[in-house]
Design an enzyme around this catalytic site. Structure first.
Site, PDB file in Angstrom:
ATOM      1  N   LYS A  80       0.745  -1.309   0.011  1.00 32.41           N
ATOM      2  CA  LYS A  80       0.060   0.114  -0.047  1.00 32.41           C
ATOM      3  C   LYS A  80       0.849   1.267  -0.096  1.00 32.41           C
ATOM      4  O   LYS A  80       0.631   2.376  -0.609  1.00 32.41           O
ATOM      5  CB  LYS A  80      -0.609   0.064   1.349  1.00 32.41           C
ATOM      6  CG  LYS A  80      -1.971  -1.075   1.138  1.00 32.41           C
ATOM      7  CD  LYS A  80      -2.853  -1.189   2.204  1.00 32.41           C
ATOM      8  CE  LYS A  80      -3.752  -2.263   2.360  1.00 32.41           C
ATOM      9  NZ  LYS A  80      -4.365  -2.414   3.842  1.00 32.41           N
ATOM     10  N   ARG A  81       1.781   1.020   0.773  1.00 34.39           N
ATOM     11  CA  ARG A  81       2.914   2.620   0.918  1.00 34.39           C
ATOM     12  C   ARG A  81       3.418   2.769  -0.548  1.00 34.39           C
ATOM     13  O   ARG A  81       3.870   3.852  -0.873  1.00 34.39           O
ATOM     14  CB  ARG A  81       3.785   2.292   2.017  1.00 34.39           C
ATOM     15  CG  ARG A  81       3.115   2.508   3.421  1.00 34.39           C
ATOM     16  CD  ARG A  81       4.248   2.296   4.490  1.00 34.39           C
ATOM     17  NE  ARG A  81       5.040   1.248   4.449  1.00 34.39           N
ATOM     18  CZ  ARG A  81       4.830   0.185   5.284  1.00 34.39           C
ATOM     19  NH1 ARG A  81       3.703   0.178   6.061  1.00 34.39           N
ATOM     20  NH2 ARG A  81       5.331  -0.914   5.137  1.00 34.39           N
ATOM     21  N   MET A  82       3.872   1.607  -1.054  1.00 39.78           N
ATOM     22  CA  MET A  82       4.377   1.961  -2.550  1.00 39.78           C
ATOM     23  C   MET A  82       3.416   2.125  -3.408  1.00 39.78           C
ATOM     24  O   MET A  82       3.890   2.491  -4.739  1.00 39.78           O
ATOM     25  CB  MET A  82       5.201   0.556  -3.046  1.00 39.78           C
ATOM     26  CG  MET A  82       6.203   0.048  -2.074  1.00 39.78           C
ATOM     27  SD  MET A  82       7.121  -1.381  -2.078  1.00 39.78           S
ATOM     28  CE  MET A  82       8.040  -0.938  -3.736  1.00 39.78           C
TER      29      MET A  82
END
Length: 159
Positions: free
Chosen positions: A16-18
């Site tokens: 998700k953060r990427m």
């Protein structure tokens, strides 16, 4: 008969953060190949286990297709974190090895030397937990630095 060491690569996460909705984060390219291939190549070169196990989940078929049949695949049907991924692998791993090394599939910078050192430490003292972090833990946090790599990557051993 179980071997001394088994290595498990964690490759089930969403990333998700990427912001990598199109592909699983372990397949994001780095230096012309997926992140996880750098790690898998280092593990193979270190010769610390017979056949690498990989926990897959998010877009599992895409990961298997990209990596091929040289691995033991373990499906994590629900992505509920690292501990859950390892728990999904446990029934299979118990019959494969005495010691287990769990590595993140999105950590392409682990060298052959580092993997060998981790394996050596686990073979000497299997109860140890070796943790990767981007900061050095203080002695009050119960960890000691084993050795330091570039980019402020620290490897700790907890007893």
């Amino acid at each position: 008969v179980a071997s001394k060491m088994q290595v498990v690569g964690l490759a089930a996460g969403h990333g998700k953060r990427m912001k990598t909705d199109a592909v699983p984060k372990v397949l994001v390219p780095y230096k012309n190949q997926p992140l996880i291939l750098h790690l898998l190549n280092s593990i193979k070169a270190a010769k610390v286990c017979n056949k690498i196990a990989i926990v897959i989940g998010q877009k599992a078929d895409m990961v298997k297709e990209a990596l091929g049949s040289d691995y033991i695949y373990i499906l994590q049907t629900e992505q509920r974190g690292t501990g859950h991924a390892v728990a999904c692998a446990r029934p299979i791993l118990k019959s494969l090895a005495e010691n287990v090394m769990v590595l993140y599939g999105d950590h392409p910078l682990l060298s052959v030397t580092t993997i060998k050192k981790i394996a050596d430490e686990l073979n000497i003292e299997p109860e140890r937990i070796i943790e990767f972090s981007d900061k050095e833990l203080s002695p009050s946090e119960g960890a000691t630095v084993l050795f330091r790599k570039k980019l402020q990557l620290f490897i700790k051993i907890k007893k």
